[in-house]
Design a protein around this motif. Structure first.
Motif, PDB file in Angstrom:
ATOM      1  N   TYR A 176      -4.250  -0.580  -4.175  1.00  9.01           N
ATOM      2  CA  TYR A 176      -3.830  -0.350  -2.792  1.00  9.01           C
ATOM      3  C   TYR A 176      -4.928  -0.838  -1.860  1.00  9.01           C
ATOM      4  CZ  TYR A 176      -2.688   1.818   1.617  1.00  9.01           C
ATOM      5  OH  TYR A 176      -2.421   2.023   2.938  1.00  9.01           O
ATOM      6  N   ASP A 177      -4.561  -1.629  -0.866  1.00  4.93           N
ATOM      7  CA  ASP A 177      -5.496  -2.137   0.135  1.00  4.93           C
ATOM      8  C   ASP A 177      -5.140  -1.497   1.479  1.00  4.93           C
ATOM      9  OD1 ASP A 177      -6.936  -3.523   2.056  1.00  4.93           O
ATOM     10  OD2 ASP A 177      -6.493  -5.499   1.216  1.00  4.93           O
ATOM     11  N   PRO A 178      -5.976  -0.580   1.982  1.00  4.05           N
ATOM     12  CA  PRO A 178      -5.646   0.108   3.231  1.00  4.05           C
ATOM     13  C   PRO A 178      -5.606  -0.812   4.449  1.00  4.05           C
ATOM     14  CG  PRO A 178      -7.838   0.741   2.467  1.00  4.05           C
ATOM     15  CD  PRO A 178      -7.219  -0.100   1.396  1.00  4.05           C
ATOM     16  N   ALA A 207       3.518  -4.066   2.870  1.00  4.55           N
ATOM     17  CA  ALA A 207       3.337  -3.016   3.863  1.00  4.55           C
ATOM     18  C   ALA A 207       4.661  -2.379   4.266  1.00  4.55           C
ATOM     19  CB  ALA A 207       2.626  -3.579   5.088  1.00  4.55           C
ATOM     20  N   ASP A 208       5.734  -3.165   4.297  1.00  4.24           N
ATOM     21  CA  ASP A 208       7.030  -2.613   4.694  1.00  4.24           C
ATOM     22  C   ASP A 208       7.490  -1.522   3.728  1.00  4.24           C
ATOM     23  OD1 ASP A 208       7.298  -4.573   2.717  1.00  4.24           O
ATOM     24  OD2 ASP A 208       9.299  -5.161   3.370  1.00  4.24           O
ATOM     25  N   ALA A 209       7.290  -1.709   2.446  1.00  2.00           N
ATOM     26  CA  ALA A 209       7.676  -0.698   1.449  1.00  2.00           C
ATOM     27  C   ALA A 209       6.777   0.529   1.545  1.00  2.00           C
ATOM     28  CB  ALA A 209       7.610  -1.282   0.043  1.00  2.00           C
ATOM     29  N   PHE A 210       5.493   0.325   1.803  1.00  2.00           N
ATOM     30  CA  PHE A 210       4.566   1.437   1.934  1.00  2.00           C
ATOM     31  C   PHE A 210       4.907   2.267   3.170  1.00  2.00           C
ATOM     32  CE2 PHE A 210       0.587   3.385   3.347  1.00  2.00           C
ATOM     33  CZ  PHE A 210       0.191   4.027   2.192  1.00  2.00           C
ATOM     34  N   GLU A 211       5.142   1.617   4.289  1.00  2.00           N
ATOM     35  CA  GLU A 211       5.463   2.319   5.528  1.00  2.00           C
ATOM     36  C   GLU A 211       6.814   3.026   5.455  1.00  2.00           C
ATOM     37  OE1 GLU A 211       4.823  -0.707   8.462  1.00  2.00           O
ATOM     38  OE2 GLU A 211       2.671  -0.735   8.050  1.00  2.00           O
ATOM     39  N   ALA A 212       7.759   2.483   4.700  1.00  4.53           N
ATOM     40  CA  ALA A 212       9.064   3.121   4.553  1.00  4.53           C
ATOM     41  C   ALA A 212       8.947   4.476   3.865  1.00  4.53           C
ATOM     42  CB  ALA A 212      10.012   2.218   3.767  1.00  4.53           C
ATOM     43  N   GLY A 213       7.922   4.650   3.053  1.00  7.50           N
ATOM     44  CA  GLY A 213       7.717   5.906   2.343  1.00  7.50           C
ATOM     45  C   GLY A 213       6.984   6.961   3.147  1.00  7.50           C
ATOM     46  N   GLY A 214       6.435   6.595   4.300  1.00  4.83           N
ATOM     47  CA  GLY A 214       5.755   7.552   5.152  1.00  4.83           C
ATOM     48  C   GLY A 214       4.393   7.999   4.660  1.00  4.83           C
ATOM     49  N   ARG A 270      -2.179  -2.504   3.821  1.00  3.59           N
ATOM     50  CA  ARG A 270      -1.184  -1.484   3.480  1.00  3.59           C
ATOM     51  C   ARG A 270      -0.223  -1.994   2.384  1.00  3.59           C
ATOM     52  NH1 ARG A 270      -1.343   2.815   6.783  1.00  3.59           N
ATOM     53  NH2 ARG A 270       0.853   3.333   6.730  1.00  3.59           N
ATOM     54  N   SER A 271      -0.775  -2.778   1.468  1.00  4.55           N
ATOM     55  CA  SER A 271       0.016  -3.304   0.358  1.00  4.55           C
ATOM     56  C   SER A 271      -0.752  -3.066  -0.930  1.00  4.55           C
ATOM     57  CB  SER A 271       0.281  -4.794   0.557  1.00  4.55           C
ATOM     58  OG  SER A 271      -0.940  -5.507   0.577  1.00  4.55           O
ATOM     59  N   GLY A 272      -0.086  -3.286  -2.051  1.00  9.49           N
ATOM     60  CA  GLY A 272      -0.739  -3.075  -3.336  1.00  9.49           C
ATOM     61  C   GLY A 272       0.214  -3.354  -4.472  1.00  9.49           C
ATOM     62  N   SER A 273       0.012  -2.620  -5.569  1.00 10.15           N
ATOM     63  CA  SER A 273       0.870  -2.808  -6.733  1.00 10.15           C
ATOM     64  C   SER A 273       0.990  -1.497  -7.496  1.00 10.15           C
ATOM     65  CB  SER A 273       0.319  -3.906  -7.646  1.00 10.15           C
ATOM     66  OG  SER A 273      -0.942  -3.534  -8.153  1.00 10.15           O
ATOM     67  N   VAL A 274       2.033  -1.426  -8.289  1.00 11.14           N
ATOM     68  CA  VAL A 274       2.258  -0.285  -9.171  1.00 11.14           C
ATOM     69  C   VAL A 274       2.445  -0.807 -10.585  1.00 11.14           C
ATOM     70  CG1 VAL A 274       3.346   1.098  -7.356  1.00 11.14           C
ATOM     71  CG2 VAL A 274       4.788  -0.277  -8.874  1.00 11.14           C
TER      72      VAL A 274
END
Length: 69
Positions: free
Chosen positions: A8-10, A29-36, A13-17
């Motif tokens: 995760y890169d703050p 970032a869009d997927a991260f922000e969608a999760g709140g 706001r993106s990363g990997s699982v």
């Protein structure tokens, strides 16, 4: 679907699982922000939602949030 946070890169706001079979899948970032979420640490269990059309024909993550029971 469940996965484990891998990177995760703050700043971006993106990363990997890592999926349970060990496959790494990146999220934007869009997927991260969608999760709140405000922060994500490697090793945390997360819940993800996906759709077809990711890089290389794999899944594209549309939501990343913490796994709750």
């Amino acid at each position: 679907m469940q996965a484990t946070a891998y990177t995760y890169d703050p700043e971006t706001r993106s990363g990997s699982v890592l999926l349970d079979d060990g496959t790494p899948v990146e999220f934007g970032a869009d997927a991260f922000e969608a999760g709140g979420l405000l922060l994500l640490r490697p090793g945390q269990r997360v819940r993800i939602e996906t759709e077809p059309g990711g890089p290389g024909g794999g899944p594209r993550i549309t939501l990343v949030t913490l796994q709750t029971f």
